[in-house]
Design an enzyme around this catalytic site. Structure first.
Site, mmCIF file in Angstrom:
data_model
loop_
_atom_site.group_PDB
_atom_site.id
_atom_site.type_symbol
_atom_site.label_atom_id
_atom_site.label_comp_id
_atom_site.label_asym_id
_atom_site.label_seq_id
_atom_site.Cartn_x
_atom_site.Cartn_y
_atom_site.Cartn_z
ATOM 1 N N HIS A 198 58.736 13.591 61.326
ATOM 2 C CA HIS A 198 57.675 13.282 60.623
ATOM 3 C C HIS A 198 56.262 13.664 61.104
ATOM 4 C CE1 HIS A 198 59.594 9.764 58.096
ATOM 5 N NE2 HIS A 198 59.780 10.870 57.512
ATOM 6 N N ASP A 240 53.516 12.787 61.703
ATOM 7 C CA ASP A 240 52.528 11.988 62.590
ATOM 8 C C ASP A 240 53.399 11.800 63.997
ATOM 9 O OD1 ASP A 240 54.332 10.225 60.963
ATOM 10 O OD2 ASP A 240 53.627 8.444 61.827
ATOM 11 N N HIS A 286 66.120 5.374 60.445
ATOM 12 C CA HIS A 286 64.870 5.537 59.792
ATOM 13 C C HIS A 286 65.372 6.413 58.504
ATOM 14 C CE1 HIS A 286 60.641 5.707 59.306
ATOM 15 N NE2 HIS A 286 60.468 6.978 59.746
#
Lengths: 305, 305
Positions: free
Chosen positions: A64, A66, A140
């Protein structure tokens, strides 16, 4: 060996005025181990006292943006600051692809070698003389890993006074005893355990990345001296935590208890929380030693007594 | 129309404690025009009062990491904040490739459309009813462009008292006169210029990106109300400016003079300058209206009187 944790970014998903995107540095002796590199983390790297030309390994929990995008800017800035030592980077296979492609396209021209290691499954990632880094699958919504830095046991304390009493000459025999060998001096057996204390445990640090709490992770993090666990939400938003594959502060605390973690540090806060009072309170109802991370916070982690 | 410039990053090559990597926002009415997106610029975007869901165009001067990498994080954060409006991005062909590849690899899943425009040469890039953005080749060590935002002339001021004196009925005829048409009222010709003042100039803003000063650029920036020019070095390091295809503050000021720029703002400072006193002094010896940029500095640019 001195070991300190420096939080380089503690916000979830998007940065705020005060929090950058996920990144944690463990400075251990002369080496830096970085866990995640959210975009802009180099800014806090520059602000911290971390050194540009340290031995360095980087571990990315998942792809991801970030958590991963900042790796490019970091490499660029390390290079512009004249880094010469190679750097080792570990992440799922797409990370290597992303770094190779982007550095070629943008024409980085780095001043040092980048060794890309693709994580293909759980287990051992990196081994040095006195520590290992291992990974475990997280839960996740994309392929994601949690990491543990585990220091190997250190030899026990050598009791020099006792060695002298036993008439052992200084030098090679000391070394043999320290490494666990029994020896014979003046026709008498001296056991290693006569002069060397019991092995002393190293430190263990767990880093969750983005994940739901799982049984598997609570085993993986067993006996951590310090567990850094994401706590994106407070308990009232647990449904959002479930929906987005994140954890609440209370869930992090519960897992820390299950795994016997001595200290829990919460990080990766949703931008809706300007202050973490509520999250801390909820976690502290469950675990007795909880702290919250903020950008550039430093934690010195001593050996267990 | 209100127009303000917001500096989102003012450091050259690597960020410092106080300066982020290159990015300049021009907020004009309800639209934001971004020039460059150095890594981490989204952080200052979040800190500023710029709105996430504004109409937006992004122009990237060149593909060096400190000018281009931040585009990915910006897109991600705009999306996580629920942006719905499309965004237009302009840069040399590799930019489109980089964005397409990276967003696919990392699996961005953006909440809005991204229109990628490849700059293939100089000239007009974007046109709206009341402004254009044009580009000119810069002189850097990779393909690089400078940009101008040029507002179109606004119609002159309509003199209502004079129109009433001339017995012109309110309505359609007013519009015709304002648009420059002459009309006949009560058998008498009324020229547009009888009631409408001369056209009023719009504003022109120049943005250099990374470049040596050139003749071509001084023409391109002719008559700017505001010229934002890189000044990586002080005059004593002009040899470095030449070597690295950058400019000194004095060179920026000289070019601003040649092009008749009313105001010069220096930016893109080498990290060796903690303060810009020397650079400002050197530029002010040459140009009478020079200022220096810092992160989150805002300049309101009124129309020329």
């Amino acid at each position: 060996m001195d070991l300190r944790i420096v939080f380089l970014g503690t916000s979830a998903a998007t940065p705020t005025d005060e929090r950058g995107l996920s990144s944690i540095a463990i400075a251990r002796g002369n080496e830096i181990l970085l866990f995640d590199a959210g975009e802009g983390m180099q800014r806090n790297f520059v602000r911290s006292s971390l050194r540009m030309n340290s031995k360095m390994k980087v571990f990315i929990t998942h792809m991801h943006a970030d958590h991963s995008l900042g790796i490019l800017g970091l490499l660029q800035t390390l290079s512009l600051n004249g880094r010469t030592l190679p750097i080792d980077i570990y992440g799922e296979p797409r990370l290597a692809e992303f770094i190779k492609y982007s550095t070629r396209l943008i024409g980085f021209g780095l001043s040092f070698d980048v060794n890309l290691h693709s994580i293909e499954g759980e287990g051992l990632l990196a081994r040095e003389d006195d520590y290992v880094v291992t990974c475990c699958e997280a839960d996740h919504n994309v392929t994601a890993y949690s990491f543990c830095l585990t220091e190997l046991e250190r030899p026990g304390i050598f009791d020099i006074r006792r060695a002298i009493q036993l008439g052992i000459p200084e030098g090679k025999l000391y070394k043999q005893l320290q490494s666990g060998m029994d020896i014979v001096v003046n026709g008498r057996m001296v056991r290693s355990s006569d002069v060397v204390g019991p092995c002393r445990p190293g430190r263990k640090i767990g880093i969750s990345g983005d994940t739901r709490p799982t049984e598997k992770l609570s085993k993986f993090f067993e006996n951590c001296d310090l567990l850094i666990f994401e706590s994106t939400y407070a308990e009232e938003l647990r449904h959002k935590a479930i929906e987005n594959f994140h954890s609440t502060a209370a869930e992090a605390a519960k897992l820390a208890n299950q795994s016997g973690a001595r200290k829990l540090v919460l990080t990766h806060f949703s931008t809706r929380y300007r202050q973490n009072k509520q999250l801390l309170e909820e976690a502290r109802l469950i675990h007795e030693n909880v702290d919250d991370a903020h950008d550039l916070k430093v934690i010195h982690l001593p050996y267990r007594q």
